[in-house]
Scaffold this motif. Sequence first.
Motif, PDB file in Angstrom:
ATOM      1  N   MET A   1       0.917  -1.465  -0.225  1.00  0.00           N
ATOM      2  CA  MET A   1       0.189  -0.416  -0.160  1.00  0.00           C
ATOM      3  C   MET A   1       0.723   1.348   0.241  1.00  0.00           C
ATOM      4  SD  MET A   1      -2.722   0.940   2.374  1.00  0.00           S
ATOM      5  CE  MET A   1      -4.046  -0.137   2.407  1.00  0.00           C
ATOM      6  N   ARG A   2       0.110   2.248  -0.794  1.00  0.00           N
ATOM      7  CA  ARG A   2       1.410   3.545  -0.441  1.00  0.00           C
ATOM      8  C   ARG A   2       1.035   3.873   0.714  1.00  0.00           C
ATOM      9  NH1 ARG A   2      -0.696   5.830  -6.310  1.00  0.00           N
ATOM     10  NH2 ARG A   2      -2.432   5.568  -5.717  1.00  0.00           N
ATOM     11  N   GLU A   3       2.122   5.269   0.547  1.00  0.00           N
ATOM     12  CA  GLU A   3       2.535   5.470   1.798  1.00  0.00           C
ATOM     13  C   GLU A   3       0.755   6.680   1.507  1.00  0.00           C
ATOM     14  OE1 GLU A   3       5.018   9.446   3.609  1.00  0.00           O
ATOM     15  OE2 GLU A   3       6.389   7.166   3.085  1.00  0.00           O
ATOM     16  N   SER A   4       0.798   7.557   0.457  1.00  0.00           N
ATOM     17  CA  SER A   4      -0.842   7.942   0.597  1.00  0.00           C
ATOM     18  C   SER A   4      -2.036   7.650   0.511  1.00  0.00           C
ATOM     19  CB  SER A   4      -1.002   9.105  -0.466  1.00  0.00           C
ATOM     20  OG  SER A   4      -0.709   8.163  -2.048  1.00  0.00           O
ATOM     21  N   ASP A   5      -1.836   6.358   0.208  1.00  0.00           N
ATOM     22  CA  ASP A   5      -2.965   5.605   0.532  1.00  0.00           C
ATOM     23  C   ASP A   5      -3.256   5.196   1.768  1.00  0.00           C
ATOM     24  OD1 ASP A   5      -4.173   5.569  -2.271  1.00  0.00           O
ATOM     25  OD2 ASP A   5      -2.656   3.651  -2.390  1.00  0.00           O
ATOM     26  N   SER A   6      -2.004   4.878   3.166  1.00  0.00           N
ATOM     27  CA  SER A   6      -2.397   4.280   4.202  1.00  0.00           C
ATOM     28  C   SER A   6      -2.693   5.526   4.797  1.00  0.00           C
ATOM     29  CB  SER A   6      -0.835   3.625   4.679  1.00  0.00           C
ATOM     30  OG  SER A   6      -0.497   2.816   4.007  1.00  0.00           O
ATOM     31  N   LEU A   7      -2.255   7.182   4.527  1.00  0.00           N
ATOM     32  CA  LEU A   7      -2.757   7.871   5.537  1.00  0.00           C
ATOM     33  C   LEU A   7      -4.048   8.558   5.424  1.00  0.00           C
ATOM     34  CD1 LEU A   7      -1.460  10.783   7.240  1.00  0.00           C
ATOM     35  CD2 LEU A   7      -1.351  11.441   4.844  1.00  0.00           C
ATOM     36  N   LYS A   8      -4.702   7.980   4.239  1.00  0.00           N
ATOM     37  CA  LYS A   8      -6.192   8.315   3.770  1.00  0.00           C
ATOM     38  C   LYS A   8      -6.604   7.302   4.773  1.00  0.00           C
ATOM     39  CE  LYS A   8      -5.618  10.376  -1.231  1.00  0.00           C
ATOM     40  NZ  LYS A   8      -6.380   9.996  -2.508  1.00  0.00           N
ATOM     41  N   LYS A   9      -6.363   5.908   4.838  1.00  0.00           N
ATOM     42  CA  LYS A   9      -6.915   4.762   5.283  1.00  0.00           C
ATOM     43  C   LYS A   9      -7.020   5.169   6.758  1.00  0.00           C
ATOM     44  CE  LYS A   9      -7.466   0.189   5.719  1.00  0.00           C
ATOM     45  NZ  LYS A   9      -6.781  -1.266   5.110  1.00  0.00           N
ATOM     46  N   ALA A  10      -6.005   5.908   6.905  1.00  0.00           N
ATOM     47  CA  ALA A  10      -6.073   5.802   8.991  1.00  0.00           C
ATOM     48  C   ALA A  10      -6.657   7.544   9.227  1.00  0.00           C
ATOM     49  CB  ALA A  10      -4.264   5.821   9.463  1.00  0.00           C
ATOM     50  N   ALA A  11      -6.457   7.800   8.611  1.00  0.00           N
ATOM     51  CA  ALA A  11      -7.743   9.167   8.754  1.00  0.00           C
ATOM     52  C   ALA A  11      -9.181   8.940   8.753  1.00  0.00           C
ATOM     53  CB  ALA A  11      -7.559  10.102   7.681  1.00  0.00           C
ATOM     54  N   GLN A  12      -9.358   7.782   8.055  1.00  0.00           N
ATOM     55  CA  GLN A  12     -10.630   7.728   8.168  1.00  0.00           C
ATOM     56  C   GLN A  12     -11.089   6.744   9.027  1.00  0.00           C
ATOM     57  OE1 GLN A  12     -13.431   7.724   5.771  1.00  0.00           O
ATOM     58  NE2 GLN A  12     -12.651   8.761   4.014  1.00  0.00           N
ATOM     59  N   ILE A  13      -9.984   5.741   9.674  1.00  0.00           N
ATOM     60  CA  ILE A  13     -10.274   4.987  10.896  1.00  0.00           C
ATOM     61  C   ILE A  13     -10.169   6.724  11.750  1.00  0.00           C
ATOM     62  CG2 ILE A  13      -9.478   3.678  12.457  1.00  0.00           C
ATOM     63  CD1 ILE A  13      -7.835   1.753   9.665  1.00  0.00           C
ATOM     64  N   LEU A  14      -9.779   6.702  11.895  1.00  0.00           N
ATOM     65  CA  LEU A  14      -9.026   7.925  13.560  1.00  0.00           C
ATOM     66  C   LEU A  14     -10.236   9.484  13.154  1.00  0.00           C
ATOM     67  CD1 LEU A  14      -5.438   7.989  12.934  1.00  0.00           C
ATOM     68  CD2 LEU A  14      -6.204   7.303  14.609  1.00  0.00           C
ATOM     69  N   ARG A  15     -11.159   9.191  12.199  1.00  0.00           N
ATOM     70  CA  ARG A  15     -12.043  10.728  13.050  1.00  0.00           C
ATOM     71  C   ARG A  15     -12.736  10.071  14.371  1.00  0.00           C
ATOM     72  NH1 ARG A  15     -14.451  11.337   6.759  1.00  0.00           N
ATOM     73  NH2 ARG A  15     -12.853  12.447   5.406  1.00  0.00           N
ATOM     74  N   SER A  16     -12.720   9.256  14.326  1.00  0.00           N
ATOM     75  CA  SER A  16     -13.958   8.107  15.579  1.00  0.00           C
ATOM     76  C   SER A  16     -12.996   8.683  16.561  1.00  0.00           C
ATOM     77  CB  SER A  16     -13.886   6.943  15.636  1.00  0.00           C
ATOM     78  OG  SER A  16     -15.006   6.764  14.044  1.00  0.00           O
ATOM     79  N   TYR A  17     -11.980   8.921  16.255  1.00  0.00           N
ATOM     80  CA  TYR A  17     -11.057   9.738  17.584  1.00  0.00           C
ATOM     81  C   TYR A  17     -10.869  10.928  17.698  1.00  0.00           C
ATOM     82  CZ  TYR A  17      -9.962   4.840  17.408  1.00  0.00           C
ATOM     83  OH  TYR A  17     -10.298   3.477  17.933  1.00  0.00           O
ATOM     84  N   ARG A  18     -11.266  11.817  16.479  1.00  0.00           N
ATOM     85  CA  ARG A  18     -10.973  12.885  16.330  1.00  0.00           C
ATOM     86  C   ARG A  18      -9.933  13.682  16.623  1.00  0.00           C
ATOM     87  NH1 ARG A  18     -15.118  17.184  20.159  1.00  0.00           N
ATOM     88  NH2 ARG A  18     -16.159  15.646  18.621  1.00  0.00           N
ATOM     89  N   ILE A  19      -8.908  12.651  15.419  1.00  0.00           N
ATOM     90  CA  ILE A  19      -7.408  12.939  15.625  1.00  0.00           C
ATOM     91  C   ILE A  19      -7.270  13.027  13.728  1.00  0.00           C
ATOM     92  CG2 ILE A  19      -5.296  11.389  15.908  1.00  0.00           C
ATOM     93  CD1 ILE A  19      -5.950  10.377  18.721  1.00  0.00           C
TER      94      ILE A  19
END
Length: 345
Positions: A1-19
Amino acid sequence: MRESDSLKKAAQILRSYRIEPYFVEVLGNVQKVYSKNGVYALKKINPQHGMDFIRHVQTLYQKGYNRIVPIYPTLDGRYAVLYENTLYYLMPWLSKEEKRDPFESQQQLFRELARLHSISAREIKVNQEERTIHYEKTKAELEQEEEFLDEYLEACERKIYMSPFELMFCMYYHTVKQALFFSKQKLTEWYEGTKEKEKARIVIVHGKMARDHFLFDEKGYGYFINFEEANIGSPTHDLLPFLARSLKGYLKQPDELVDSLYMYFKYFPLKEDEMQLFFSYLAHPGNLIKTAQRFFQEGKNRNERKAVQKLQREYWYLKNTEYIVFRIDEIEKQKKQEEAAQQNQ
């Protein structure tokens, strides 16, 4: 997985934590998340294990046990986020401290494991028929192994010229036979001592206890990580796999492991029946016997050099476990003698 894809995916998950992450470093099943709020570890786990994992963690939290790396709840109170059929949970990032004394770290690991077991310990009813079936099945397996050892020894000794593997097996035979006898003896002692008992002790076991799964914060407090395989079982289900990994390799006298075990026993002593079963499983030379059986069954397809190396490694492991077993047995007998002497005074 590309670095940008990893960041986007993590950002989606971390919305639940407001991070909001600004960089993500992928390290296997763990993502090291950098954000303006701090550095976090975002870890994915199999959803099949996820509910049990969360339940065990919540149980320990409720009982006041806080030496698991804190799992951050989402804004709506969940301990994990389901994303693309995978569960993710968030915790602080802890670095491994290389400067810590390995023995002291191991002592603290065993002390915390004892606390974890002590806090979660409870008794359950045991089906006596199931216990008898387990005993009879295990005893029959040990007797089959004993029969194989004797028959293979005779087959080797009938040969005019033994192969290197067969010669090594004959040299090891007496030690293996003694270990098997001891294992069967302790199994029988366990069964005879418990067949009338209606209850047994269970605890929450870590399930993947290892030195690398116990990290320290900047204040020197130790925390368990990799708690995903936590389950309910005997306390020995944590001790035995740890010892199995630690005792591999060249012959050694693992006194530090004995000391660490007694650190554990100090805070959570094993009951007599638990100790008997612990001895039986630890002393059992199963891997060495399987190596000999595999060599015998493979016939002309076997690789003798690799088989000899494997047999030697299993013998080293057996001698290391032998040292641990007899050292603990010696200490326990001495303690009983001292207790008897005090009672007679």
